[in-house]
Design an enzyme around this catalytic site. Structure first.
Site, PDB file in Angstrom:
ATOM      1  N   HIS A  65      28.980 -58.323-102.650  1.00 39.99           N
ATOM      2  CA  HIS A  65      29.677 -57.799-101.477  1.00 39.99           C
ATOM      3  C   HIS A  65      30.029 -58.841-100.426  1.00 39.99           C
ATOM      4  CE1 HIS A  65      30.945 -54.977 -98.456  1.00 39.99           C
ATOM      5  NE2 HIS A  65      29.945 -55.260 -97.643  1.00 39.99           N
ATOM      6  N   ARG A  99      19.709 -54.465 -96.787  1.00 34.08           N
ATOM      7  CA  ARG A  99      20.512 -54.330 -97.993  1.00 34.08           C
ATOM      8  C   ARG A  99      19.847 -54.993 -99.196  1.00 34.08           C
ATOM      9  NH1 ARG A  99      26.698 -55.266 -95.660  1.00 34.08           N
ATOM     10  NH2 ARG A  99      26.905 -53.179 -94.747  1.00 34.08           N
ATOM     11  N   ARG A 104      23.027 -60.666 -94.622  1.00 30.46           N
ATOM     12  CA  ARG A 104      23.806 -60.204 -93.477  1.00 30.46           C
ATOM     13  C   ARG A 104      23.398 -58.801 -93.045  1.00 30.46           C
ATOM     14  NH1 ARG A 104      28.188 -57.056 -92.882  1.00 30.46           N
ATOM     15  NH2 ARG A 104      28.786 -57.062 -95.076  1.00 30.46           N
ATOM     16  N   LEU A 143      33.125 -50.384-102.961  1.00 24.83           N
ATOM     17  CA  LEU A 143      32.079 -50.066-102.003  1.00 24.83           C
ATOM     18  C   LEU A 143      32.031 -48.579-101.655  1.00 24.83           C
ATOM     19  CD1 LEU A 143      29.944 -51.509-100.254  1.00 24.83           C
ATOM     20  CD2 LEU A 143      31.633 -51.548 -98.423  1.00 24.83           C
ATOM     21  N   GLU A 161      28.032 -48.160 -96.300  1.00 21.19           N
ATOM     22  CA  GLU A 161      26.691 -47.926 -95.794  1.00 21.19           C
ATOM     23  C   GLU A 161      26.664 -46.770 -94.800  1.00 21.19           C
ATOM     24  OE1 GLU A 161      23.660 -50.751 -93.329  1.00 21.19           O
ATOM     25  OE2 GLU A 161      24.330 -51.435 -95.304  1.00 21.19           O
ATOM     26  N   PHE A 180      22.830 -48.195 -88.770  1.00 21.51           N
ATOM     27  CA  PHE A 180      23.140 -48.969 -89.965  1.00 21.51           C
ATOM     28  C   PHE A 180      21.844 -49.612 -90.432  1.00 21.51           C
ATOM     29  CE2 PHE A 180      27.428 -50.782 -91.487  1.00 21.51           C
ATOM     30  CZ  PHE A 180      27.957 -49.527 -91.673  1.00 21.51           C
ATOM     31  N   GLN A 182      25.155 -61.576-100.900  1.00 17.36           N
ATOM     32  CA  GLN A 182      24.638 -60.228-100.675  1.00 17.36           C
ATOM     33  C   GLN A 182      25.189 -59.259-101.712  1.00 17.36           C
ATOM     34  OE1 GLN A 182      25.834 -57.436 -97.243  1.00 17.36           O
ATOM     35  NE2 GLN A 182      23.848 -58.242 -96.602  1.00 17.36           N
ATOM     36  N   HIS A 208      25.582 -55.512-102.214  1.00 19.53           N
ATOM     37  CA  HIS A 208      25.515 -54.238-101.497  1.00 19.53           C
ATOM     38  C   HIS A 208      24.877 -53.210-102.429  1.00 19.53           C
ATOM     39  CE1 HIS A 208      26.674 -50.734 -99.185  1.00 19.53           C
ATOM     40  NE2 HIS A 208      27.103 -51.533 -98.216  1.00 19.53           N
TER      41      HIS A 208
END
Length: 600
Positions: A368, A304, A402, A270, A273, A137, A251, A253
């Site tokens: 996000h 991100r 995050r 979304l 990821e 990730f 955040q 995304h």
């Protein structure tokens, strides 16, 4: 009966409501709330003394939309990984304004908690030898994101709901909590209403747990459902007298759906990821793999905030698609691989007429996750005695940005931590747990009176329209890029919405307009905290990017704390960040870092 008692009884009779007497009320039925309730009962608390309430049907929570995975240093593929490296990655990604103690709480606990979920039936994807599989990730030094295809959140919540049901933990659906009731710095309970019947509800509770999610649905483009993550948890705590922190850190995304071919209902949804974690590549409208310019080592799997700003720059400089996005392409992978590793994504786009095995999908940044939330101590308790906050409602773990895969980890870890602490409180018996019942009922009656006056109000303004206007204000004035002038204009626009919100056209409590009116009351405070925090922080750090202060500033390695002053105004202060433990500092100094090219 004395005169004061008689007057109180008369006030209660003026607005009918149901009273529910219990020990622990959990507000929010996603992973954080469910895991807290499970821990309470497993620690010996009688299920009859616990109640979980949610705004939607049981098992229908925002957790189900967390698709990519959940972090824990199992070392399935990379045995050199451990909890200290996970903590270091989290602090690096959070740009060193995380609470190190809370980071360590999560990263230390997660390996055992992942295995516990396995024992409870979590349907993880597996390696050929049967181990829990883990994938890359963004910004993670090693493969530590455990997953169940690309439906990890859904599978996680199903597992937790099944466990809760086996423990006979009570649950009440379609309940909207509108106010916490406290006195002398201690929680007394919570007030709200039944969204099906419209009846008012008063929960008389020794302990209340806020697990009601975050606040990114307050943005025009967002990855949540429209009626979730509307700021309920932070606003309830703030309005009761608790402090908030880090609210300016929102955040975005990198990969939300965009484009007319998908339809308005999919805008901002979304694209996990995990698509990039499995090798997906980003291209601009000119066919350039543009992350080579911004992050040649980590490429699409950089942090991100880095990837989101890179996409925003490509679009702003004219290299985006006609729909205002870029392309995410995983067609170099075999169809069978995509269908096995990303089944929900494959099915979603196939239903929309897009074959991911042969063509790219259009994406653009979307709001996000809110890194901010309620200030809590080491076990999740707020400034108000007996009031806890867990999951996305709490602050401290994520800092300025995050790490992907840490949201689900936080819900599980702090659900367990808070559950343990509350169970200890129940066992010890709290002499301060006298409900001060007259105070509780009197304050609740005043609140229900204000709600009753709102019922069928025929004001000039539609709450849903004002809510949409607020979303547009945050998107325009507190989005990916910010500056002093834009933020000031946002505060002015918000003040205008607040003035008009005192004159609403509202239906009865079963109506959508009543729900929007409640959401608006929460959203105004949360949006103001975001705008004021972003104005005060005169630097760029993580997800907070100021074009007029483009660099980070060591003097700003501090948290912005938001409190309510004695006359109801918003007051902001800052506080210093603690240092990590020696063990985590060693991992930070080692400088572990993902190398994207291991995927190729």
């Amino acid at each position: 009966m004395s005169s004061p008692q008689r007057a109180a009884a008369e006030r209660r009779d003026s607005v009918p409501y149901e009273t529910v007497d219990l020990g622990v009320l959990v507000i929010g039925a996603g992973a954080a709330g469910a895991r807290t309730a499970i821990e309470l009962v497993e620690q010996g608390v009688d299920p009859a003394d616990v109640l979980v309430v949610g705004k939607r049907q049981h098992g229908d929570a925002h957790t189900t939309w967390a698709r990519g995975g959940i972090n824990g240093a199992l070392g399935t593929h990379d045995p050199e990984d451990d909890w200290t490296v996970h903590a270091a990655d989290t602090i690096d990604e959070g740009h060193h304004v995380n609470d190190p103690q809370k980071v360590e709480t999560v990263t230390r606990r997660m390996p055992a908690l992942l295995r516990e979920l396995d024992e409870w039936g979590m349907p993880y994807s597996r390696t050929p030898d049967g181990e829990i599989d883990q994938r890359y990730f963004g910004a993670q030094s090693f493969r530590r994101t455990a997953f169940a295809g690309d439906h990890t959140g859904e599978s996680l919540l199903n597992t937790l709901v099944g466990r809760a049901q086996s423990l006979e933990i009570p649950y009440r659906e379609n309940v909207f909590v509108t106010r916490l009731v406290e006195a002398d710095g201690r929680i007394l309970g919570a007030a709200g209403y039944d969204m099906d019947t419209g009846g008012f509800l008063l929960f008389e509770a020794d302990t209340v747990v806020l697990a009601a999610g975050g606040y990114t649905s307050l943005y025009r483009r967002h990855s949540s459902r429209d009626d979730e993550n509307t700021g309920d948890g932070p606003a309830l705590a703030y309005q009761a007298g608790a402090r908030l922190m880090d609210m300016e850190f929102v955040q975005f995304h990198p990969t939300g759906m965009v484009g007319a071919r998908y339809g308005d209902e999919w805008d901002g949804r979304l694209v996990t990821e995990a698509v990039r974690g499995e090798g997906g590549r980003l291209y601009n409208a000119d066919g350039e793999r543009f992350m080579e310019r911004y992050s040649p080592d980590q490429m699409e799997l950089d942090a991100r905030d880095v990837v989101a700003r890179a996409i925003a720059r490509e679009i702003s400089e004219g290299r985006g698609t006609d729909a205002g996005g870029v392309f995410l392409d995983i067609s170099h992978r075999d169809r069978s691989f995509i269908r096995e590793r990303l089944p929900r994504m494959y099915e979603r786009f196939a239903d929309l007429g897009v074959e991911m095995a042969t063509e790219a999908v259009e994406v653009a940044p979307t709001a996000h996750y809110g890194m901010g939330g309620v200030v809590v101590d080491a076990v999740g308790e707020t400034d108000i005695g007996g009031l806890y906050a867990v999951g996305e409602t709490m602050a401290g773990v994520h800092g300025a940005n995050r790490l992907g895969g840490n949201s689900l980890a936080e819900t599980i870890a702090f659900g367990q931590v808070a559950g343990e602490a509350i169970a200890d409180r129940v066992r010890a018996g709290d002499p301060a747990a006298d409900h001060a019942s007259d105070v509780l009922h009197d304050r609740a009656t005043l609140h229900f009176g204000s709600l009753q006056r709102l019922v069928d109000a025929e004001g000039r303004h539609d709450p849903a329209a004002l809510f949409d206007e607020l979303r547009a204000v945050l998107w325009k004035h507190a989005g990916i890029l910010r500056d002093e002038e834009t933020l000031a204009a946002g505060l002015d626009a918000l003040a205008s919405i607040r003035r008009r919100a005192s004159d609403l056209d509202v239906g009865d409590p079963t109506s959508r307009s009543f729900e929007f009116a409640m959401n608006l009351g929460f959203a105004l405070d949360v949006a103001e905290a975001v705008l004021r925090g972003a104005t005060l922080r005169t630097e760029s750090r993580g997800a907070h990017a100021r074009t007029d202060y483009p660099d980070d500033d060591e003097a700003w390695r501090r948290n912005v704390v938001v409190s309510r002053d004695s006359v109801g105004g918003m007051h902001l202060t800052t506080r210093a960040v603690d240092e990590p433990s020696e063990e985590v500092q060693v991992a930070l100094d080692a400088g572990f870092e993902l190398d994207y090219h291991q995927l190729e």
